[in-house]
Design an enzyme around this catalytic site. Sequence first.
Site: not given
Length: 457
Positions: A437, A47, A314, A352, A161, A223, A165
């Site tokens: 957390r 726009r 993160r 592991m 998206h 996601h 990854k």
Amino acid sequence: PETGCLSVVVLGASGDLAKKKTFPALFNLYRQGFLLSNEVHIFGYARTKISDDELRNRIRGILIQGKGASDEQLEELSKFLQLIKYVSGSYDSAEGFQLLDKEISEHEVSKKTIEGSSPDLGGWTRIVVEKPFGKDLDSSEKLSEQIGELFEEPQIYRIDHYLGKELVQNLLVLRFANRFFMPLWNRDNIDNVQIVFREDFGTEGRGGYFDEYGIIRDIIQNHLLQVFCLVAMEKPSSLKPERIRDEKVKVLQSVLPIKDEEVVLGQYDGYRDDPTVPDNSNTPTFATVVLRIHNERWEGVPFILKAGKALNSRKAEIRVQFKDVPGDIFKCQKQGRNEFVIRLQPKEAMYMKLTVKQPGLEMSTVQSELDLSYGQRYQGLTIPEAYERLILDTIRGDQQHFVRRDELKAAWEIFTPLLHGIDNGELKPTLYQPGSRGPEEADQLLERSGYVQTHGY
Ligand code: BG6
């Protein structure tokens, strides 16, 4: 492209996504030779009333941000910017789009004429659609119908998206190309699975958008659910995109209705300070939701999907926790169970967690890791950005990493009742402190679902 001529149209060219993801991805493809100067034209549409050069300057600013670019790189960038044209218009009137169409046709016709072929435009049209794909089952179906009137399903690329990854794409290989996992990947061995997304920042200027959607629509329903599919689905009969997507749909259709007692919602303190967020907003910025699959492989295994904004770190990861060792003679269970962790970001890795003998003279045990960290194992390798990969897939016509219409429908079927409960105010988020957390109730739910906290990583 076979025709030797490709027009890429970026709708919303002056917006956030275009700036952060689309143009950088196109530039990276250009640099690697996937988009060629003599074949490609990029049309920005939005726009905002600006000129070609203004848009190019904005993009230049983003693409060289903070980088000490060499003369060669600057030249490459200038050439790329020359491929971009801008058309301004609204999204809800025909006029702007007609203008856009004229520009594209002119470019394509002149291209064909120069090459001496007849100006028969032929070729293909593909449309990449970004979420939100509606707000619930009904609105999404309506949108699908509208898009379906204009395009056939093989032309529609619904982007998620996370499917671009590296470690998400690796899931298929990991599960179906390795003998290790096949016999263990089931309810007999796996106790619980967590799929977690955490961000250490809030909605930051996107409060207006976010408040209408919330964390379930923004992250979990798409996601995390896509990751869930790849972890839980059965082996496809081949790698054909349709066969893979068939399996995803099947597993989604086997998910049982979500129980209220297996949901925890949170909203971070300070979220409502954003002037674009209503003072009484009920929108969750955090959620933990347990999904249960009614099939032979997974009956009784909780899949815990957790996502939150403004948390203490993160990270996005999958954590597969195995059951206790039966008849344990080492009494090592307290140190922790076997876990297989796939860290999607940052610092892609798979490890592991297993019990080994503590090196030394004593016969004692300790938890350790078999660790495949991509940064170490594949030094010097740049992992492509998700959008870069997915745009290239679109040009190549590969729909494997895109969401099919029936998959989207099945995804909305799972979450719509819960979302309506939140929208009606029947379910309310608890307040949590930014940088924490998330709500304590989420950890309690995790424990109730069988997760045993292990130490180390
Ligand atoms: C987007 C969400 O789809 O994904 C954002 O709308 C979120 O809210 C982003 O921040 C996260 O993507 P990534 O690739 O940084 O994990």
